[in-house]
Design an enzyme around this catalytic site. Structure first.
Site, PDB file in Angstrom:
ATOM      1  N   GLY A 178      -7.432   5.943   5.134  1.00  0.00           N
ATOM      2  CA  GLY A 178      -6.810   6.749   4.099  1.00  0.00           C
ATOM      3  C   GLY A 178      -7.132   8.227   4.204  1.00  0.00           C
ATOM      4  O   GLY A 178      -8.179   8.626   4.726  1.00  0.00           O
TER       5      GLY A 178
ATOM      6  N   ASP B  46     -15.786  -1.319   8.704  1.00  0.00           N
ATOM      7  CA  ASP B  46     -16.579  -1.631   7.515  1.00  0.00           C
ATOM      8  C   ASP B  46     -17.688  -2.615   7.857  1.00  0.00           C
ATOM      9  O   ASP B  46     -17.469  -3.581   8.608  1.00  0.00           O
ATOM     10  CB  ASP B  46     -15.684  -2.227   6.428  1.00  0.00           C
ATOM     11  CG  ASP B  46     -14.592  -1.263   5.986  1.00  0.00           C
ATOM     12  OD1 ASP B  46     -14.792  -0.039   6.121  1.00  0.00           O
ATOM     13  OD2 ASP B  46     -13.541  -1.733   5.515  1.00  0.00           O
TER      14      ASP B  46
ATOM     15  N   SER C  25      -6.455  -2.507   1.919  1.00  0.00           N
ATOM     16  CA  SER C  25      -6.808  -1.924   0.619  1.00  0.00           C
ATOM     17  C   SER C  25      -7.260  -2.979  -0.382  1.00  0.00           C
ATOM     18  O   SER C  25      -7.041  -2.858  -1.581  1.00  0.00           O
ATOM     19  CB  SER C  25      -5.623  -1.137   0.040  1.00  0.00           C
ATOM     20  OG  SER C  25      -5.369   0.011   0.799  1.00  0.00           O
TER      21      SER C  25
ATOM     22  N   GLU D 166       0.818  -1.213   0.000  1.00  0.00           N
ATOM     23  CA  GLU D 166       0.000   0.000   0.000  1.00  0.00           C
ATOM     24  C   GLU D 166       0.856   1.270   0.000  1.00  0.00           C
ATOM     25  O   GLU D 166       0.376   2.349   0.336  1.00  0.00           O
ATOM     26  CB  GLU D 166      -0.936   0.001   1.213  1.00  0.00           C
ATOM     27  CG  GLU D 166      -1.902  -1.174   1.227  1.00  0.00           C
ATOM     28  CD  GLU D 166      -2.747  -1.204   2.481  1.00  0.00           C
ATOM     29  OE1 GLU D 166      -3.637  -0.338   2.613  1.00  0.00           O
ATOM     30  OE2 GLU D 166      -2.511  -2.081   3.342  1.00  0.00           O
TER      31      GLU D 166
ATOM     32  N   ASN E 193     -10.115  -0.618  10.330  1.00  0.00           N
ATOM     33  CA  ASN E 193      -8.886  -0.017   9.833  1.00  0.00           C
ATOM     34  C   ASN E 193      -8.430   1.029  10.841  1.00  0.00           C
ATOM     35  O   ASN E 193      -9.183   1.953  11.158  1.00  0.00           O
ATOM     36  CB  ASN E 193      -9.175   0.624   8.471  1.00  0.00           C
ATOM     37  CG  ASN E 193      -7.958   1.162   7.772  1.00  0.00           C
ATOM     38  OD1 ASN E 193      -7.061   1.701   8.396  1.00  0.00           O
ATOM     39  ND2 ASN E 193      -7.933   1.037   6.463  1.00  0.00           N
TER      40      ASN E 193
ATOM     41  N   GLU F 182     -14.280  -5.600   9.077  1.00  0.00           N
ATOM     42  CA  GLU F 182     -12.955  -5.339   9.628  1.00  0.00           C
ATOM     43  C   GLU F 182     -12.856  -3.891  10.067  1.00  0.00           C
ATOM     44  O   GLU F 182     -13.699  -3.052   9.729  1.00  0.00           O
ATOM     45  CB  GLU F 182     -11.858  -5.666   8.622  1.00  0.00           C
ATOM     46  CG  GLU F 182     -11.953  -4.929   7.306  1.00  0.00           C
ATOM     47  CD  GLU F 182     -10.932  -5.444   6.293  1.00  0.00           C
ATOM     48  OE1 GLU F 182      -9.981  -4.695   6.019  1.00  0.00           O
ATOM     49  OE2 GLU F 182     -11.083  -6.583   5.801  1.00  0.00           O
TER      50      GLU F 182
ATOM     51  N   TYR G 197      -9.858   3.440  -5.017  1.00  0.00           N
ATOM     52  CA  TYR G 197      -8.864   4.469  -5.274  1.00  0.00           C
ATOM     53  C   TYR G 197      -8.944   5.145  -6.637  1.00  0.00           C
ATOM     54  O   TYR G 197      -8.378   6.223  -6.811  1.00  0.00           O
ATOM     55  CB  TYR G 197      -7.462   3.888  -5.075  1.00  0.00           C
ATOM     56  CG  TYR G 197      -7.253   3.430  -3.648  1.00  0.00           C
ATOM     57  CD1 TYR G 197      -7.306   4.337  -2.600  1.00  0.00           C
ATOM     58  CD2 TYR G 197      -7.033   2.091  -3.339  1.00  0.00           C
ATOM     59  CE1 TYR G 197      -7.138   3.918  -1.289  1.00  0.00           C
ATOM     60  CE2 TYR G 197      -6.853   1.675  -2.033  1.00  0.00           C
ATOM     61  CZ  TYR G 197      -6.912   2.594  -1.013  1.00  0.00           C
ATOM     62  OH  TYR G 197      -6.747   2.177   0.280  1.00  0.00           O
TER      63      TYR G 197
ATOM     64  N   ARG H 234     -11.793   3.134  11.404  1.00  0.00           N
ATOM     65  CA  ARG H 234     -12.913   3.097  10.451  1.00  0.00           C
ATOM     66  C   ARG H 234     -13.323   1.643  10.285  1.00  0.00           C
ATOM     67  O   ARG H 234     -12.515   0.808   9.888  1.00  0.00           O
ATOM     68  CB  ARG H 234     -12.497   3.685   9.102  1.00  0.00           C
ATOM     69  CG  ARG H 234     -13.678   4.129   8.223  1.00  0.00           C
ATOM     70  CD  ARG H 234     -13.288   4.258   6.762  1.00  0.00           C
ATOM     71  NE  ARG H 234     -13.087   2.937   6.188  1.00  0.00           N
ATOM     72  CZ  ARG H 234     -11.998   2.593   5.502  1.00  0.00           C
ATOM     73  NH1 ARG H 234     -11.019   3.449   5.314  1.00  0.00           N
ATOM     74  NH2 ARG H 234     -11.893   1.357   5.018  1.00  0.00           N
TER      75      ARG H 234
END
Length: 318
Positions: free
Chosen positions: A283, A264, A153, A22, A279, A277, A223, A262
């Site tokens: 980002g 999901d 990612s 990443e 994070n 999961e 992205y 964050r």
């Protein structure tokens, strides 16, 4: 702490890059955060932890705090956090243990279940381990998500259906890691919930509904410009909004996250939210979800970054 912070006197080492898959996303996050921090008045030096000279600068540069925009292994899994603990430099984001737990998808699952956070049934497989395909199918079915255990990612992610597809995914996934998480597939719209703060001060920001261009929220959807549509606040009723936000805060605190995370979700056809999961270093690019959610909450990007630094310095002072 926010009121006492003087950005013009605060020297920030912004860490981005690293050696993970990443890396390019991390560098893009770093550029986004650098602009926001400079707008807020901080004295910012961008450093790459993959560069030994930059690590020497990090140690000897007289910085007040490290702002982490590192993603993936070596930057998000507790390794860099442990280094910063060793040199006694405060840093944004979660501490070593929480970073390691969240990064390891299998360990995070155990934490969720102990905390009563609903998450799809799964099992962890080691490359060359004593497991059989029939046993995997018996436990999670043949329609499932196969994930490299410590990648982010969506690197090393395979959504498969059918015995042959699953068997191939269980070959391909070990090109990314020596362990894999195999998770029962849950169908439904995808959401993500940023949480900011630490402990009792942790609070959820507005939920983002994600509508990917592709069938799943893959690397391109994340992205590429126009790869997905973000609806914030999400189109959920008040009761579901409160439930999902509460679960995101519970996941954040159960893992021991600090500053920001964050989480999901997928909500299935029966209205059950499932945590996929968490994070710990979301980002910060132009297409990233965290800044979008903060903006919807009335928090401009420079103020958001300032909050993270304030949190880091406050925790270091305790």
């Amino acid at each position: 702490m926010f009121d006492r912070l003087r950005p013009g006197e605060c020297r920030v080492a912004l860490l981005a890059g690293g050696r993970s898959g990443e890396r390019e996303i991390s560098l893009a996050s770093g550029e986004g955060a650098k602009q926001a921090l400079e707008q807020a008045g901080f004295l910012v030096t961008m450093l790459d932890p993959a560069n030994r000279d930059d690590l020497r600068t990090l140690i000897d540069g007289g910085f007040d705090v490290a702002f982490l925009c590192t993603h993936g292994r070596g930057g998000e899994d507790g390794a860099l956090q442990g280094f910063l603990e060793t040199i006694q430099l405060p840093y944004t984001g979660s501490p070593v243990r929480a970073s390691a737990l969240a990064m390891h998808k299998g360990e995070a699952k155990h934490v969720y279940r102990r905390a009563g956070v609903p998450t799809p049934e799964s099992l962890t497989l080691a490359q060359g381990g004593d497991w059989a395909l029939d046993d995997v199918i018996a436990q999670v079915g043949d329609h499932c998500a196969v994930k490299a255990i410590t990648e982010g990612s969506t690197l090393g992610l395979f959504i498969v259906e059918g015995r042959d597809s699953l068997a191939q995914a269980l070959v391909d996934v070990f090109d990314y890691d020596d362990q894999a998480l195999v998770e029962r597939f849950v169908s439904g719209p995808e959401y993500t919930v940023p949480v900011i703060g630490t402990g009792d001060a942790a609070r959820a920001l507005p939920i983002i509904e994600i509508i990917p261009k592709n069938d799943h929220y893959d690397f391109e959807s994340k992205y590429a410009p126009g790869g997905s549509q973000h609806i914030c606040p999400a189109r959920l009723d008040e009761a579901m909004t409160e439930k999902v936000q509460e679960l995101a805060v519970r996941a954040h605190n159960a893992l021991g996250c600090a500053g920001v995370s964050r989480t999901d979700f997928i909500i299935d056809a029966d209205g059950q939210p499932w945590v996929l999961e968490t994070n710990t270093l979301p980002g910060m690019t132009g297409t990233s979800l965290l800044p979008d959610s903060a903006k919807a909450a009335g928090i401009p990007f420079p103020e958001l970054c300032t909050l993270f630094i304030a949190d880091a310095l406050e925790r270091a002072s305790q």
